[in-house]
Design an enzyme around this catalytic site. Sequence first.
Site, PDB file in Angstrom:
ATOM      1  N   SER A   1      -5.928  -3.336  11.475  1.00  0.00           N
ATOM      2  CA  SER A   1      -7.031  -3.765  10.611  1.00  0.00           C
ATOM      3  C   SER A   1      -6.580  -4.524   9.355  1.00  0.00           C
ATOM      4  CB  SER A   1      -7.853  -2.536  10.230  1.00  0.00           C
ATOM      5  OG  SER A   1      -8.711  -2.813   9.165  1.00  0.00           O
ATOM      6  N   TRP A   2      -5.729  -3.905   8.528  1.00  0.00           N
ATOM      7  CA  TRP A   2      -5.409  -4.635   7.287  1.00  0.00           C
ATOM      8  C   TRP A   2      -4.388  -5.729   7.543  1.00  0.00           C
ATOM      9  CZ3 TRP A   2      -2.705  -2.415   2.330  1.00  0.00           C
ATOM     10  CH2 TRP A   2      -1.576  -1.659   2.633  1.00  0.00           C
TER      11      TRP A   2
ATOM     12  N   TYR B   1      11.218   2.916   5.368  1.00  0.00           N
ATOM     13  CA  TYR B   1       9.792   2.673   5.510  1.00  0.00           C
ATOM     14  C   TYR B   1       9.071   2.705   4.159  1.00  0.00           C
ATOM     15  CZ  TYR B   1       5.959   2.779   9.008  1.00  0.00           C
ATOM     16  OH  TYR B   1       4.896   2.499   9.830  1.00  0.00           O
TER      17      TYR B   1
ATOM     18  N   GLN C   1      -8.322   1.770   7.902  1.00  0.00           N
ATOM     19  CA  GLN C   1      -7.216   1.326   7.023  1.00  0.00           C
ATOM     20  C   GLN C   1      -7.807   0.707   5.747  1.00  0.00           C
ATOM     21  OE1 GLN C   1      -4.519  -1.224   9.276  1.00  0.00           O
ATOM     22  NE2 GLN C   1      -2.891   0.282   9.015  1.00  0.00           N
TER      23      GLN C   1
ATOM     24  N   TYR D   1       4.674  -3.600  17.308  1.00  0.00           N
ATOM     25  CA  TYR D   1       3.225  -3.446  17.108  1.00  0.00           C
ATOM     26  C   TYR D   1       2.441  -4.476  17.935  1.00  0.00           C
ATOM     27  CZ  TYR D   1       4.921  -1.114  12.802  1.00  0.00           C
ATOM     28  OH  TYR D   1       5.555  -0.315  11.887  1.00  0.00           O
TER      29      TYR D   1
ATOM     30  N   GLU E   1       9.609  -6.587   8.212  1.00  0.00           N
ATOM     31  CA  GLU E   1       8.444  -5.739   7.933  1.00  0.00           C
ATOM     32  C   GLU E   1       8.579  -5.209   6.496  1.00  0.00           C
ATOM     33  OE1 GLU E   1       8.320  -2.414  10.586  1.00  0.00           O
ATOM     34  OE2 GLU E   1       6.340  -1.759   9.923  1.00  0.00           O
TER      35      GLU E   1
ATOM     36  N   TYR F   1       3.242   0.555  22.811  1.00  0.00           N
ATOM     37  CA  TYR F   1       3.085   1.263  21.526  1.00  0.00           C
ATOM     38  C   TYR F   1       2.498   2.651  21.761  1.00  0.00           C
ATOM     39  CZ  TYR F   1       1.421   2.399  16.822  1.00  0.00           C
ATOM     40  OH  TYR F   1       1.186   3.012  15.622  1.00  0.00           O
TER      41      TYR F   1
ATOM     42  N   ASP G   1       2.106   4.993   5.556  1.00  0.00           N
ATOM     43  CA  ASP G   1       2.197   6.178   6.412  1.00  0.00           C
ATOM     44  C   ASP G   1       2.997   7.368   5.885  1.00  0.00           C
ATOM     45  OD1 ASP G   1       1.214   3.999   7.737  1.00  0.00           O
ATOM     46  OD2 ASP G   1       2.422   4.231   9.522  1.00  0.00           O
TER      47      ASP G   1
END
Length: 447
Positions: free
Chosen positions: A43-44, A376, A115, A38, A420, A89, A182
Amino acid sequence: PGDRRPVRFTEPALAARAARVLRDNDTGAVITAAPRLYPHMWSWDAAFISIGLARLDVQRAIAELDTLFAAQWRNGMVPHIVFTDDDAYFPGPDRWGTDTAPDGPRNVRTSGICQPPVHAIAVRRVLDIARRSGPNDRLDAERFARRIWAKLYAWHRWLVEYRTPGSSGLIAIVHGWESGMDNSPRWDVPYDAVHPGAALPPYVRKDVRLVGDPGERPTDREYDRYLWLIEEMRRAGYDQRKIVSGSSFLVGDVFITALFAMSCDVLIELGEEFGQEPEQLADLADWAAKARAAVAGSCHSVSGMARDRDLRTGRWLDTQTIAGFSPLLCGGAPDDVQLRLLSLLDSDRWCGHPDLLAPVPPSVSPMRPGFNPRQYWRGPQWPVVVWLFSWAFERRGWHERARKLRDGGIRLTEDGSFGEYYEPFTGEPLGSTDQSWTAAVVLDWLC
Ligand code: 2M8
């Protein structure tokens, strides 16, 4: 269970490593969300990153939020990605095609969706940290909070003006990416109704090449739908009204609605302190009350779990995910519902599952059919989500619960990889390592 991972850092060593991750991911202009996967500002992520940065350098924390809000659209939307010029990306700015969007910012390229609205929470946290760190930091952070307030208000207003269609009162998303979760099973039913057209321009995914196992990422089928929704928005010329009325995905997101209620509360506190207009404070109080009522109104009559709502079909979406606990974040649900949710959260379906390495909530209940511990948003534990719950519980006066989540979060991340997300039973870091927001929340927990 005994320790299933070889490495455990002490708290000071872990904090030092977390600080290094944020420094290493700093391009000089932004802190990227992760080093390879990334390479832009999200944003978040930026909100959480600023909280971690405040522990290291208040000026740098302020700069990060200023950079994000410099990309705010003229209609108030805070875009989900602010692009750097790295092209590793996909989808990048050309695919989004927002350069000609009438409301888009000049001089910076962004995506065309938003977001979760956690930014007011970040500003509050940066301010609180700065106040403890010395008179200069305090002054800078107060000036910053005063200056950014109107932008935060405009952002919240945008969510109300454009994203509360229908009568549920829930804030609507037009893409699963807007939820931040997502590929959560929350979106499976509404995504079934998204049919990528033959006109979907071809594309090559880059994400799957950057993780050890592509099975940790969303599937190609899911990506086709993600890309198709972008195509629909491009065709609508990024006109919000057109997107909301025509997009093949429109879902009331209960988790975002809960975060919005909390962020409005925080914005009211800041606004009162810094003398903002009473009418705007009244707006925020009204929005917070409506958002809380919408969250409470979504709760299932038996389980108590909060639900998203498919606004295209008018149906509630009953999936047992972390978002079901939204009323515990913002409050407002009847006491009996809240008690049911707290005991569910503690039960072996969630944090009390006997095989978890760390007793923090996974993204999906391990007891749910379809739970996938490696994929995820379909099962793994996410440190930022744990942080949000621990922050909210602290604010609600549930200090012991907040402390337990913080301790569990440290347990999860003490291997020092800043994954992550994590496999809940083995604690294996998945997706990216050196993920900035993971390092940031760990720093906040440790300092
Ligand atoms: C993930 O989302 C991006 C798309 O926005 C992706 O998978 O490419 C999500 O976990 C999201 O919540 C997060 O903000 C982003 C960057 O960390 O990655």
